[in-house]
Design a protein around this motif. Structure first.
Motif, mmCIF file in Angstrom:
data_model
loop_
_atom_site.group_PDB
_atom_site.id
_atom_site.type_symbol
_atom_site.label_atom_id
_atom_site.label_comp_id
_atom_site.label_asym_id
_atom_site.label_seq_id
_atom_site.Cartn_x
_atom_site.Cartn_y
_atom_site.Cartn_z
ATOM 1 N N UNK A 1 19.912 -21.159 33.368
ATOM 2 C CA UNK A 1 18.978 -21.372 32.285
ATOM 3 C C UNK A 1 19.717 -22.119 31.171
ATOM 4 N N UNK A 2 19.083 -23.135 30.641
ATOM 5 C CA UNK A 2 19.674 -23.963 29.583
ATOM 6 C C UNK A 2 18.633 -24.239 28.505
ATOM 7 N N UNK A 3 19.099 -24.489 27.287
ATOM 8 C CA UNK A 3 18.211 -24.944 26.218
ATOM 9 C C UNK A 3 17.958 -26.430 26.452
ATOM 10 N N UNK A 4 16.696 -26.809 26.543
ATOM 11 C CA UNK A 4 16.317 -28.192 26.791
ATOM 12 C C UNK A 4 16.118 -28.934 25.474
ATOM 13 N N UNK A 5 15.417 -28.287 24.533
ATOM 14 C CA UNK A 5 15.152 -28.951 23.253
ATOM 15 C C UNK A 5 14.713 -27.958 22.199
ATOM 16 N N UNK A 6 14.848 -28.354 20.977
ATOM 17 C CA UNK A 6 14.344 -27.579 19.836
ATOM 18 C C UNK A 6 12.850 -27.846 19.718
ATOM 19 N N UNK A 7 12.105 -26.831 19.368
ATOM 20 C CA UNK A 7 10.678 -26.967 19.110
ATOM 21 C C UNK A 7 10.500 -26.912 17.594
ATOM 22 N N UNK A 8 10.028 -28.004 17.016
ATOM 23 C CA UNK A 8 9.810 -28.050 15.572
ATOM 24 C C UNK A 8 11.026 -28.550 14.816
ATOM 25 N N UNK A 9 10.978 -28.367 13.520
ATOM 26 C CA UNK A 9 12.025 -28.858 12.621
ATOM 27 C C UNK A 9 13.261 -27.967 12.682
ATOM 28 N N UNK A 10 14.420 -28.580 12.491
ATOM 29 C CA UNK A 10 15.673 -27.813 12.472
ATOM 30 C C UNK A 10 15.742 -26.987 11.189
ATOM 31 N N UNK A 11 16.579 -25.947 11.166
ATOM 32 C CA UNK A 11 16.736 -25.172 9.933
ATOM 33 C C UNK A 11 17.116 -26.061 8.741
ATOM 34 N N UNK A 25 13.251 -22.135 17.285
ATOM 35 C CA UNK A 25 12.526 -22.002 18.550
ATOM 36 C C UNK A 25 13.050 -23.073 19.498
ATOM 37 N N UNK A 26 13.316 -22.678 20.741
ATOM 38 C CA UNK A 26 13.848 -23.601 21.737
ATOM 39 C C UNK A 26 13.054 -23.509 23.032
ATOM 40 N N UNK A 27 12.867 -24.652 23.695
ATOM 41 C CA UNK A 27 12.293 -24.668 25.027
ATOM 42 C C UNK A 27 13.441 -24.579 26.020
ATOM 43 N N UNK A 28 13.279 -23.754 27.047
ATOM 44 C CA UNK A 28 14.317 -23.543 28.048
ATOM 45 C C UNK A 28 14.021 -24.328 29.319
ATOM 46 N N UNK A 29 15.037 -24.523 30.134
ATOM 47 C CA UNK A 29 14.879 -25.255 31.388
ATOM 48 C C UNK A 29 13.904 -24.567 32.334
ATOM 49 N N UNK A 30 13.653 -23.294 32.129
ATOM 50 C CA UNK A 30 12.694 -22.548 32.952
ATOM 51 C C UNK A 30 11.256 -22.785 32.510
ATOM 52 N N UNK A 31 11.080 -23.426 31.344
ATOM 53 C CA UNK A 31 9.750 -23.604 30.774
ATOM 54 C C UNK A 31 9.407 -22.519 29.769
#
Length: 78
Positions: A1-11, A25-31
């Motif tokens: 499992x990996x972090x694919x991308x950030x969802x929304x604006x960065x802190x 919030x992050x989207x993972x390689x698993x969906x």
């Protein structure tokens, strides 16, 4: 499992320049999605509605409204 991308604006984009308030919030390689938030299980567990349940390995976390609202455009529809 990996972090694919950030969802929304960065802190930083949301004004956290010191890095001390960083819900994310992050989207993972698993969906699936992973969240960084304030742990609030003890405070909110008894507030869950009757049709909600939490397994022993699950935690209730708070993500700021701004974090979720700014992520809305990046959340896939399916």
């Amino acid at each position: 499992m990996k972090i694919v991308r950030r969802i929304g604006a960065s802190p930083r984009e949301r004004g956290s320049l010191a890095g001390d308030t960083c819900p994310d919030i992050f989207e993972l390689s698993t969906g699936d999605f992973a969240v960084i938030g304030t742990e609030a299980t003890a405070a909110l567990d008894s507030e869950l509605p009757p049709d909600a349940a939490r397994a022993d390995h699950e935690r209730i976390v708070i993500v700021s409204r701004e974090t979720l609202v700014r992520a809305k455009a990046d959340i896939p529809n399916s």
